[in-house]
Design an enzyme around this catalytic site. Structure first.
Site, PDB file in Angstrom:
ATOM      1  N   ARG A 174     -15.765 -50.412  32.221  1.00 63.51           N
ATOM      2  CA  ARG A 174     -16.706 -49.581  31.449  1.00 63.51           C
ATOM      3  C   ARG A 174     -17.044 -50.241  30.112  1.00 63.51           C
ATOM      4  NH1 ARG A 174     -13.883 -44.041  31.232  1.00 63.51           N
ATOM      5  NH2 ARG A 174     -15.766 -43.363  30.157  1.00 63.51           N
TER       6      ARG A 174
ATOM      7  N   ARG B  43     -28.738 -46.403  28.690  1.00 64.47           N
ATOM      8  CA  ARG B  43     -27.598 -47.324  28.707  1.00 64.47           C
ATOM      9  C   ARG B  43     -28.032 -48.738  29.079  1.00 64.47           C
ATOM     10  NH1 ARG B  43     -23.341 -43.302  29.710  1.00 64.47           N
ATOM     11  NH2 ARG B  43     -21.286 -44.248  29.703  1.00 64.47           N
TER      12      ARG B  43
ATOM     13  N   LYS C  63     -19.047 -39.964  21.219  1.00 63.88           N
ATOM     14  CA  LYS C  63     -20.429 -39.478  21.378  1.00 63.88           C
ATOM     15  C   LYS C  63     -20.460 -38.035  21.861  1.00 63.88           C
ATOM     16  CE  LYS C  63     -21.663 -42.508  24.513  1.00 63.88           C
ATOM     17  NZ  LYS C  63     -20.437 -43.287  24.687  1.00 63.88           N
TER      18      LYS C  63
ATOM     19  N   ARG D  69      -7.222 -38.963  27.019  1.00 59.74           N
ATOM     20  CA  ARG D  69      -7.962 -37.707  26.868  1.00 59.74           C
ATOM     21  C   ARG D  69      -7.909 -36.822  28.121  1.00 59.74           C
ATOM     22  NH1 ARG D  69     -14.082 -40.226  25.969  1.00 59.74           N
ATOM     23  NH2 ARG D  69     -14.370 -40.970  28.103  1.00 59.74           N
TER      24      ARG D  69
ATOM     25  N   ARG E  89     -10.649 -37.140  33.651  1.00 58.56           N
ATOM     26  CA  ARG E  89     -11.736 -37.796  34.364  1.00 58.56           C
ATOM     27  C   ARG E  89     -11.195 -38.907  35.247  1.00 58.56           C
ATOM     28  NH1 ARG E  89     -16.460 -39.123  30.110  1.00 58.56           N
ATOM     29  NH2 ARG E  89     -16.550 -40.944  31.466  1.00 58.56           N
TER      30      ARG E  89
HETATM   31  P1  AMP Z   1     -20.024 -41.073  30.366  1.00 59.53           P
HETATM   32  O1  AMP Z   1     -19.569 -39.677  30.602  1.00 59.53           O
HETATM   33  O2  AMP Z   1     -21.240 -41.158  29.492  1.00 59.53           O
HETATM   34  O3  AMP Z   1     -18.911 -41.984  29.911  1.00 59.53           O
HETATM   35  O4  AMP Z   1     -20.500 -41.646  31.792  1.00 59.53           O
HETATM   36  C1  AMP Z   1     -19.593 -41.747  32.873  1.00 59.53           C
HETATM   37  C2  AMP Z   1     -20.167 -42.659  33.947  1.00 59.53           C
HETATM   38  O5  AMP Z   1     -21.383 -42.111  34.444  1.00 59.53           O
HETATM   39  C3  AMP Z   1     -20.529 -44.063  33.490  1.00 59.53           C
HETATM   40  O6  AMP Z   1     -19.423 -44.951  33.477  1.00 59.53           O
HETATM   41  C4  AMP Z   1     -21.578 -44.447  34.533  1.00 59.53           C
HETATM   42  O7  AMP Z   1     -20.973 -44.774  35.775  1.00 59.53           O
HETATM   43  C5  AMP Z   1     -22.331 -43.136  34.731  1.00 59.53           C
HETATM   44  N1  AMP Z   1     -23.451 -42.997  33.786  1.00 59.53           N
HETATM   45  C6  AMP Z   1     -23.604 -42.062  32.803  1.00 59.53           C
HETATM   46  N2  AMP Z   1     -24.753 -42.233  32.134  1.00 59.53           N
HETATM   47  C7  AMP Z   1     -25.352 -43.314  32.697  1.00 59.53           C
HETATM   48  C8  AMP Z   1     -26.561 -44.012  32.427  1.00 59.53           C
HETATM   49  N3  AMP Z   1     -27.394 -43.634  31.449  1.00 59.53           N
HETATM   50  N4  AMP Z   1     -26.851 -45.095  33.208  1.00 59.53           N
HETATM   51  C9  AMP Z   1     -26.036 -45.483  34.201  1.00 59.53           C
HETATM   52  N5  AMP Z   1     -24.879 -44.887  34.490  1.00 59.53           N
HETATM   53  C10 AMP Z   1     -24.525 -43.802  33.755  1.00 59.53           C
END
Ligand code: AMP
Length: 215
Positions: free
Chosen positions: A172, A88, A13, A127, A161
Site C-alpha cells: 500500500r 489516487r 485522512k 488500528r 481491516r
Molecule cells: P483506503 O481506505 O483509502 O486506505 O483504501 C483501501 C483500499 O481500497 C486501497 O488500498 C485500494 O485497494 C482501494 N482504493 C480506495 N480508493 C481507491 C482509489 N481512489 N483508487 C484505487 N483504489 C482505491
C-alpha cells in the site's frame, strides 16, 4: 467547499475528514469505505475489488471514477464534499477535473497530510474499529477507556481491516509512492495544494486544516 485530503495510508485522512465533515456539514466521500461496503455486500464491483484490496494494490481507475461520478451528483454533495482516498492516480485526477468542469464546480483545496514514513506501519497495523458504530481505536495510541468496550456505543465487538496487516502495508505504501505521490506536483501546479503536519496530535491537525480553510 470542495476538498481533497491527500496522504499515504495511515496519515489520518479518514479521521480528519470525518471531523471536518461534521464541523462543516459536508459529506466525507471515502472510496475505501465505499469499496469495503461493496465487498461486504458482494456486489459485482465488490467481487472485482476484493482481491486487489487484500493485495494492497489499487482498484481500477474505471471503477473508482464511476463510483465518485455517481456520488457527487447526490443531493447531499450540493454544498460541498471531502474526497478521502480519491483521486489516487493522475488519471483519476484528470477524470475528476472532467467531472467538475461541466458542473461548474471548482476544487477549493487539496490538503496534504505530511508524515514520517517510519511511523506509518505502526499506525496502520495497530488500528481497529468498533464493529457496531465504527469508532476508531489503536492498540498503542488509543485503547477504549474500559478494555474491550466501545467508548461511544458500549459494543464489545471490534474489527480490523483485512488490508491493515503488516504483509499488505508495504504494497500500500509502495502504491502511494509510485501512483499517488505524483498528484502533489499536479495540484501544486494548480495552486490548490496546502500542507498540514500529519504527525501532530489529532486536535492540532484539525486546527491546521481549519486554518487553511479559514485563510
Ligand atoms: P483506503 O481506505 O483509502 O486506505 O483504501 C483501501 C483500499 O481500497 C486501497 O488500498 C485500494 O485497494 C482501494 N482504493 C480506495 N480508493 C481507491 C482509489 N481512489 N483508487 C484505487 N483504489 C482505491
Amino acid at each position: 467547499m470542495r476538498l481533497i485530503f491527500l496522504g499515504p495510508p495511515g496519515a489520518g485522512k479518514g479521521t480528519q475528514a470525518q471531523r471536518i465533515s461534521e464541523m462543516h456539514g459536508i459529506p466525507q466521500l471515502s472510496t475505501g469505505d465505499m469499496l469495503r461496503a461493496a465487498v461486504k455486500a458482494g456486489t459485482p464491483i465488490g467481487q472485482q475489488a476484493d482481491a486487489v484490496m487484500k493485495a494492497g494494490k489499487l482498484v481500477s481507475d474505471e471503477i473508482v471514477v464511476g463510483i465518485i461520478a455517481d456520488r457527487i451528483d447526490q443531493a447531499d454533495c450540493k454544498s460541498g464534499f471531502i474526497l478521502d482516498g480519491f483521486p489516487r492516480t493522475v488519471a483519476q485526477a484528470e477524470a475528476l477535473d472532467q467531472m467538475l468542469l461541466p458542473r461548474g464546480i471548482k476544487l477549493d483545496y487539496v490538503i496534504e497530510m505530511t508524515v514520517d514514513n517510519g511511523a506509518l506501519t505502526e499506525r496502520i497495523t495497530g488500528r481497529f474499529t468498533c464493529a457496531k458504530c465504527g469508532a476508531g481505536y489503536h492498540d498503542k495510541f488509543k485503547q477504549p477507556k474500559v478494555a474491550g468496550v466501545c467508548d461511544v456505543c458500549g459494543s464489545k465487538e471490534f474489527s480490523r481491516r483485512a488490508d491493515d496487516k503488516a504483509e499488505t502495508v508495504g504494497a500500500r505504501l509502495d502504491a502511494y509512492t509510485k501512483q499517488t505521490a505524483p498528484l502533489l506536483p499536479y495540484y501544486r501546479g494548480r495552486g490548490v495544494l496546502r500542507q498540514v503536519d500529519g504527525m501532530a496530535a489529532m486536535d492540532e491537525v484539525t486546527r491546521q486544516i481549519e486554518g487553511v480553510l479559514g485563510a
